[in-house]
Design a protein around this motif. Sequence first.
Motif, PDB file in Angstrom:
ATOM      1  N   VAL A   1       0.848  -1.202   0.000  1.00 31.16           N
ATOM      2  CA  VAL A   1       0.000   0.000   0.000  1.00 31.16           C
ATOM      3  C   VAL A   1       0.878   1.245   0.000  1.00 31.16           C
ATOM      4  CG1 VAL A   1      -1.703   1.311   1.324  1.00 31.16           C
ATOM      5  CG2 VAL A   1      -1.999  -1.151   1.024  1.00 31.16           C
ATOM      6  N   ALA A   2       1.947   1.242   0.806  1.00 29.47           N
ATOM      7  CA  ALA A   2       2.860   2.391   0.831  1.00 29.47           C
ATOM      8  C   ALA A   2       3.528   2.584  -0.534  1.00 29.47           C
ATOM      9  CB  ALA A   2       3.916   2.208   1.921  1.00 29.47           C
TER      10      ALA A   2
ATOM     11  N   SER B   1       2.286   1.645  -3.373  1.00 24.13           N
ATOM     12  CA  SER B   1       1.223   2.100  -4.284  1.00 24.13           C
ATOM     13  C   SER B   1       1.019   3.599  -4.163  1.00 24.13           C
ATOM     14  CB  SER B   1      -0.097   1.387  -3.968  1.00 24.13           C
ATOM     15  OG  SER B   1       0.029   0.006  -4.107  1.00 24.13           O
ATOM     16  N   LYS B   2       1.037   4.088  -2.940  1.00 25.26           N
ATOM     17  CA  LYS B   2       0.873   5.525  -2.707  1.00 25.26           C
ATOM     18  C   LYS B   2       2.009   6.291  -3.372  1.00 25.26           C
ATOM     19  CE  LYS B   2       0.319   9.040   0.808  1.00 25.26           C
ATOM     20  NZ  LYS B   2       0.199   9.370   2.218  1.00 25.26           N
ATOM     21  N   TYR B   3       3.219   5.800  -3.212  1.00 26.77           N
ATOM     22  CA  TYR B   3       4.379   6.436  -3.848  1.00 26.77           C
ATOM     23  C   TYR B   3       4.212   6.454  -5.370  1.00 26.77           C
ATOM     24  CZ  TYR B   3       9.252   7.373  -5.092  1.00 26.77           C
ATOM     25  OH  TYR B   3      10.395   7.910  -5.616  1.00 26.77           O
ATOM     26  N   ALA B   4       3.737   5.335  -5.918  1.00 24.24           N
ATOM     27  CA  ALA B   4       3.540   5.250  -7.368  1.00 24.24           C
ATOM     28  C   ALA B   4       2.493   6.257  -7.840  1.00 24.24           C
ATOM     29  CB  ALA B   4       3.137   3.829  -7.761  1.00 24.24           C
ATOM     30  N   ILE B   5       1.407   6.410  -7.092  1.00 19.98           N
ATOM     31  CA  ILE B   5       0.384   7.403  -7.457  1.00 19.98           C
ATOM     32  C   ILE B   5       0.978   8.804  -7.413  1.00 19.98           C
ATOM     33  CG2 ILE B   5      -1.739   8.547  -6.657  1.00 19.98           C
ATOM     34  CD1 ILE B   5      -2.807   5.777  -5.872  1.00 19.98           C
ATOM     35  N   GLU B   6       1.691   9.097  -6.333  1.00 19.15           N
ATOM     36  CA  GLU B   6       2.272  10.434  -6.162  1.00 19.15           C
ATOM     37  C   GLU B   6       3.308  10.762  -7.231  1.00 19.15           C
ATOM     38  OE1 GLU B   6       3.615  10.047  -2.131  1.00 19.15           O
ATOM     39  OE2 GLU B   6       1.682  10.729  -1.310  1.00 19.15           O
TER      40      GLU B   6
ATOM     41  N   ALA C   1     -12.443  -2.916  -1.285  1.00 20.02           N
ATOM     42  CA  ALA C   1     -13.209  -1.912  -2.042  1.00 20.02           C
ATOM     43  C   ALA C   1     -12.428  -0.597  -2.134  1.00 20.02           C
ATOM     44  CB  ALA C   1     -14.571  -1.682  -1.391  1.00 20.02           C
ATOM     45  N   SER C   2     -11.774  -0.223  -1.048  1.00 18.27           N
ATOM     46  CA  SER C   2     -11.017   1.033  -1.026  1.00 18.27           C
ATOM     47  C   SER C   2      -9.815   0.965  -1.953  1.00 18.27           C
ATOM     48  CB  SER C   2     -10.558   1.356   0.397  1.00 18.27           C
ATOM     49  OG  SER C   2     -11.661   1.596   1.236  1.00 18.27           O
ATOM     50  N   LEU C   3      -9.129  -0.171  -1.971  1.00 17.65           N
ATOM     51  CA  LEU C   3      -7.983  -0.317  -2.876  1.00 17.65           C
ATOM     52  C   LEU C   3      -8.424  -0.215  -4.334  1.00 17.65           C
ATOM     53  CD1 LEU C   3      -6.062  -3.163  -1.038  1.00 17.65           C
ATOM     54  CD2 LEU C   3      -5.198  -0.847  -1.470  1.00 17.65           C
ATOM     55  N   THR C   4      -9.538  -0.836  -4.642  1.00 15.76           N
ATOM     56  CA  THR C   4     -10.061  -0.769  -6.004  1.00 15.76           C
ATOM     57  C   THR C   4     -10.409   0.678  -6.363  1.00 15.76           C
ATOM     58  OG1 THR C   4     -10.893  -3.025  -5.841  1.00 15.76           O
ATOM     59  CG2 THR C   4     -11.860  -1.623  -7.548  1.00 15.76           C
ATOM     60  N   ARG C   5     -11.059   1.363  -5.430  1.00 17.85           N
ATOM     61  CA  ARG C   5     -11.430   2.761  -5.656  1.00 17.85           C
ATOM     62  C   ARG C   5     -10.192   3.646  -5.806  1.00 17.85           C
ATOM     63  NH1 ARG C   5     -13.875   5.190  -1.037  1.00 17.85           N
ATOM     64  NH2 ARG C   5     -13.091   7.246  -1.386  1.00 17.85           N
ATOM     65  N   ALA C   6      -9.180   3.436  -4.976  1.00 20.27           N
ATOM     66  CA  ALA C   6      -7.944   4.216  -5.066  1.00 20.27           C
ATOM     67  C   ALA C   6      -7.278   4.014  -6.420  1.00 20.27           C
ATOM     68  CB  ALA C   6      -6.985   3.825  -3.947  1.00 20.27           C
ATOM     69  N   ASN C   7      -7.325   2.789  -6.910  1.00 22.02           N
ATOM     70  CA  ASN C   7      -6.734   2.494  -8.212  1.00 22.02           C
ATOM     71  C   ASN C   7      -7.488   3.210  -9.329  1.00 22.02           C
ATOM     72  OD1 ASN C   7      -4.935   1.261  -9.999  1.00 22.02           O
ATOM     73  ND2 ASN C   7      -6.229  -0.549 -10.219  1.00 22.02           N
ATOM     74  N   VAL C   8      -8.804   3.099  -9.319  1.00 21.34           N
ATOM     75  CA  VAL C   8      -9.625   3.705 -10.374  1.00 21.34           C
ATOM     76  C   VAL C   8      -9.537   5.231 -10.338  1.00 21.34           C
ATOM     77  CG1 VAL C   8     -12.016   4.041 -11.146  1.00 21.34           C
ATOM     78  CG2 VAL C   8     -11.215   1.758 -10.534  1.00 21.34           C
TER      79      VAL C   8
ATOM     80  N   ALA D   1      -4.406   8.797  -3.734  1.00 17.68           N
ATOM     81  CA  ALA D   1      -3.490   8.336  -2.683  1.00 17.68           C
ATOM     82  C   ALA D   1      -4.092   8.469  -1.292  1.00 17.68           C
ATOM     83  CB  ALA D   1      -2.176   9.105  -2.763  1.00 17.68           C
ATOM     84  N   ALA D   2      -4.991   9.414  -1.084  1.00 20.13           N
ATOM     85  CA  ALA D   2      -5.590   9.621   0.236  1.00 20.13           C
ATOM     86  C   ALA D   2      -6.390   8.395   0.682  1.00 20.13           C
ATOM     87  CB  ALA D   2      -6.467  10.865   0.236  1.00 20.13           C
ATOM     88  N   ILE D   3      -7.012   7.716  -0.253  1.00 24.38           N
ATOM     89  CA  ILE D   3      -7.769   6.504   0.079  1.00 24.38           C
ATOM     90  C   ILE D   3      -6.821   5.442   0.628  1.00 24.38           C
ATOM     91  CG2 ILE D   3      -9.184   4.626  -0.868  1.00 24.38           C
ATOM     92  CD1 ILE D   3     -10.274   6.686  -2.901  1.00 24.38           C
ATOM     93  N   LEU D   4      -5.609   5.420   0.113  1.00 25.64           N
ATOM     94  CA  LEU D   4      -4.628   4.438   0.580  1.00 25.64           C
ATOM     95  C   LEU D   4      -4.231   4.692   2.027  1.00 25.64           C
ATOM     96  CD1 LEU D   4      -2.391   4.128  -2.598  1.00 25.64           C
ATOM     97  CD2 LEU D   4      -4.228   2.606  -1.840  1.00 25.64           C
ATOM     98  N   ASP D   5      -4.294   5.946   2.462  1.00 25.09           N
ATOM     99  CA  ASP D   5      -4.012   6.256   3.868  1.00 25.09           C
ATOM    100  C   ASP D   5      -5.030   5.572   4.775  1.00 25.09           C
ATOM    101  OD1 ASP D   5      -1.804   7.841   3.256  1.00 25.09           O
ATOM    102  OD2 ASP D   5      -2.993   9.686   3.168  1.00 25.09           O
TER     103      ASP D   5
END
Length: 134
Positions: free
Chosen positions: A37-38, A40-45, A91-98, A102-106
């Motif tokens: 998850v961390a 993934s957040k870095y990748a989004i940012e 569900a949150s991971l899927t939503r964060a991806n779509v 990154a805030a959802i990943l927090d």
Amino acid sequence: MRGSLQSYRKVSLDTQLADASPHKITQMLLAGALERVAQSKYAIEHNNTAAKGELIGKAIGIIQGLRNCLVMDDDSEVGTNLSNLYEFMLASLTRANVENNAAILDDVSEVLRTIKEGWDAIPHDMHHITAHAS
């Protein structure tokens, strides 16, 4: 050099798993999910869409595996609550991806951390019981 490091990590992980109790394996899975998850957040940012999708997929796989290992007794409030938390995170991971959010990943990290802290706090002499409540 990178291939050698990855090979070393795999051998190290394989060794840890071979000697690990179900309790320890659950701890390792929770730590792995937190790490993915961390990452993934870095990748989004950093606008790395390919890495984001791959890493979120790995986090989903770990959490799905944890959820699938739950032993659901008819009267198990703990099992039901964990199942609901796993569903929320999936569900949150899927939503964060779509949504590329990154805030959802927090939120997911916070839930994972709370579960892991609870898991880590289980006394060693109770680990044989937790194998059924993961």
